[in-house]
Scaffold this motif. Structure first.
Motif, short mmCIF file in Angstrom:
data_model
loop_
_atom_site.label_atom_id
_atom_site.label_comp_id
_atom_site.label_asym_id
_atom_site.label_seq_id
_atom_site.Cartn_x
_atom_site.Cartn_y
_atom_site.Cartn_z
N GLY A 30 0.81 -1.32 -0.14
CA GLY A 30 0.11 0.03 0.01
C GLY A 30 0.79 1.30 0.00
O GLY A 30 0.07 2.35 -0.14
N LYS A 31 2.04 1.08 0.10
CA LYS A 31 3.35 2.29 -0.01
C LYS A 31 4.14 2.18 -1.02
O LYS A 31 4.49 1.09 -1.51
CB LYS A 31 3.79 2.44 1.52
N VAL A 32 4.71 3.31 -1.40
CA VAL A 32 5.60 3.25 -2.42
C VAL A 32 6.85 4.07 -1.70
O VAL A 32 6.65 4.85 -0.86
CB VAL A 32 5.39 3.81 -3.79
N LEU A 33 7.99 4.06 -2.67
CA LEU A 33 9.25 4.85 -2.32
C LEU A 33 10.08 5.09 -3.43
O LEU A 33 10.25 4.29 -4.20
CB LEU A 33 10.13 4.29 -1.18
N PRO A 34 10.36 6.36 -3.72
CA PRO A 34 11.26 6.66 -4.66
C PRO A 34 12.69 6.05 -4.66
O PRO A 34 13.14 5.65 -3.60
CB PRO A 34 11.44 8.27 -4.68
N TYR A 35 13.28 5.90 -5.91
CA TYR A 35 14.70 5.41 -5.87
C TYR A 35 15.58 5.77 -4.83
O TYR A 35 16.44 5.39 -4.30
CB TYR A 35 15.21 5.37 -7.30
N GLY A 36 15.66 7.38 -5.03
CA GLY A 36 16.37 8.20 -4.29
C GLY A 36 16.44 7.96 -2.63
O GLY A 36 17.24 7.78 -1.79
N LYS A 37 15.16 7.80 -2.54
CA LYS A 37 14.84 7.62 -0.91
C LYS A 37 15.39 6.27 -0.39
O LYS A 37 15.82 6.07 0.68
CB LYS A 37 13.37 7.59 -0.64
N VAL A 38 15.30 5.28 -1.44
CA VAL A 38 15.66 4.09 -1.12
C VAL A 38 17.26 4.10 -0.95
O VAL A 38 17.72 3.37 0.23
CB VAL A 38 15.25 2.88 -2.21
N ALA A 39 17.77 4.80 -1.67
CA ALA A 39 19.27 4.85 -1.67
C ALA A 39 19.71 5.56 -0.15
O ALA A 39 20.66 5.03 0.25
CB ALA A 39 19.76 5.78 -2.90
N ASN A 95 -3.52 -2.11 -3.71
CA ASN A 95 -4.48 -1.22 -3.34
C ASN A 95 -3.79 0.38 -3.53
O ASN A 95 -4.30 1.14 -2.71
CB ASN A 95 -4.87 -1.25 -1.95
N VAL A 96 -2.86 0.46 -4.47
CA VAL A 96 -2.26 1.61 -4.86
C VAL A 96 -2.76 1.99 -6.15
O VAL A 96 -2.50 1.58 -6.81
CB VAL A 96 -0.85 1.72 -4.71
N GLU A 97 -3.47 3.38 -5.96
CA GLU A 97 -3.94 3.77 -7.14
C GLU A 97 -2.82 4.29 -8.20
O GLU A 97 -1.84 4.96 -7.89
CB GLU A 97 -4.72 5.03 -7.07
N VAL A 98 -2.90 3.94 -9.49
CA VAL A 98 -1.98 4.31 -10.59
C VAL A 98 -2.99 5.17 -11.91
O VAL A 98 -3.46 4.40 -12.44
CB VAL A 98 -1.18 3.25 -11.15
N ASN A 99 -2.73 6.32 -11.89
CA ASN A 99 -3.54 7.00 -12.63
C ASN A 99 -2.45 7.64 -13.80
O ASN A 99 -1.60 8.59 -13.28
CB ASN A 99 -4.50 8.07 -12.21
N GLN A 100 -2.66 7.53 -15.11
CA GLN A 100 -1.99 8.09 -16.11
C GLN A 100 -0.26 7.76 -15.82
O GLN A 100 0.61 8.69 -15.79
CB GLN A 100 -1.90 9.58 -16.10
N GLY A 101 -0.01 6.38 -15.18
CA GLY A 101 1.22 5.93 -14.84
C GLY A 101 1.90 6.78 -13.70
O GLY A 101 2.99 6.79 -13.43
N LYS A 102 1.01 7.47 -12.92
CA LYS A 102 1.55 8.14 -11.61
C LYS A 102 0.88 7.57 -10.47
O LYS A 102 -0.40 7.60 -10.46
CB LYS A 102 1.43 9.79 -11.91
N VAL A 103 1.54 7.56 -9.41
CA VAL A 103 0.77 7.56 -8.09
C VAL A 103 0.80 8.85 -7.22
O VAL A 103 1.81 9.57 -7.68
CB VAL A 103 1.59 6.26 -7.12
N ASN A 104 -0.01 8.91 -6.35
CA ASN A 104 -0.03 10.12 -5.46
C ASN A 104 0.97 10.05 -4.24
O ASN A 104 0.70 9.07 -3.29
CB ASN A 104 -1.38 10.31 -4.72
N LEU A 105 2.11 10.78 -4.66
CA LEU A 105 2.86 10.54 -3.46
C LEU A 105 2.62 11.28 -2.17
O LEU A 105 3.32 10.63 -1.18
CB LEU A 105 4.42 11.41 -3.90
N SER A 106 1.86 12.36 -2.02
CA SER A 106 1.52 12.76 -0.84
C SER A 106 0.64 12.00 0.04
O SER A 106 0.76 12.04 1.26
CB SER A 106 0.65 14.34 -0.98
N THR A 107 0.08 10.97 -0.44
CA THR A 107 -0.59 9.79 0.22
C THR A 107 -0.11 8.57 0.38
O THR A 107 -0.48 7.71 1.25
CB THR A 107 -2.03 9.82 -0.16
N ASP A 108 0.77 8.19 -0.95
CA ASP A 108 1.11 6.80 -0.70
C ASP A 108 2.59 6.43 -0.66
O ASP A 108 3.02 5.37 -0.76
CB ASP A 108 0.84 6.14 -2.31
N MET A 109 3.18 7.61 -0.20
CA MET A 109 4.66 7.58 -0.10
C MET A 109 4.94 6.95 1.39
O MET A 109 4.43 7.48 2.43
CB MET A 109 5.41 8.82 -0.36
#
Length: 123
Positions: A30-39, A95-109
DNA sequence: GATGTGACGACTG
DNA sequence: CCAGTCGCCACAT
């Protein structure tokens, strides 16, 4: 025992790629993390591109690679690619929404608290 | 070494 | 917002 500079300090030694995989496995459903944050969390600031390299090489099905996205919130693959479609489906399964190839970082990060990190990172 | 290649990211117009 | 540019870093050639 007193400190002796001839003996190396014993730390948990994991290779950089292993640390990246470790961090990715911590991202909850239910959550995502950018490449840079993972690093950053892997102790490898400035090495976002290395995260993608490590993920590509890890063909372990236990790694939730689909939860790693670009800093802009977009999936990193071309929209017409197979991986793009697979990642989109896996995220919807999370359960993460993907619209136009994008996710809502403000809610799903994923925004782990410090205690979680201290208890979860073996390095 | 030099050079080219990315599942990147910050900046700019 | 977007598209382009540029800096970045590990790896392969």
């Amino acid at each position: 025992m007193t400190y002796n500079h001839t003996m190396p300090i014993q730390t948990q030694q994991l290779q950089p790629a292993q640390r990246i995989i470790h961090v990715v496995k911590l991202i909850p459903q239910g959550k995502v993390l950018p490449y840079g944050k993972v690093a950053d969390l892997a102790g490898l600031p400035g090495r976002a591109r290395y995260v993608s390299t490590a993920l590509k090489q890890s063909k372990d099905g236990q790694v939730p690679w689909h939860r790693v996205i670009s800093a802009s919130g977009k999936l990193a693959f071309p929209p017409d690619s197979a991986l793009f479609r697979i990642q989109t489906e896996l995220l919807w399964n999370d359960n993460v929404e993907v619209n136009q190839g994008k996710v809502n970082l403000s809610t799903d990060m994923w925004q782990p608290d410090i205690a979680t990190l201290v208890l979860s990172l073996p390095f």
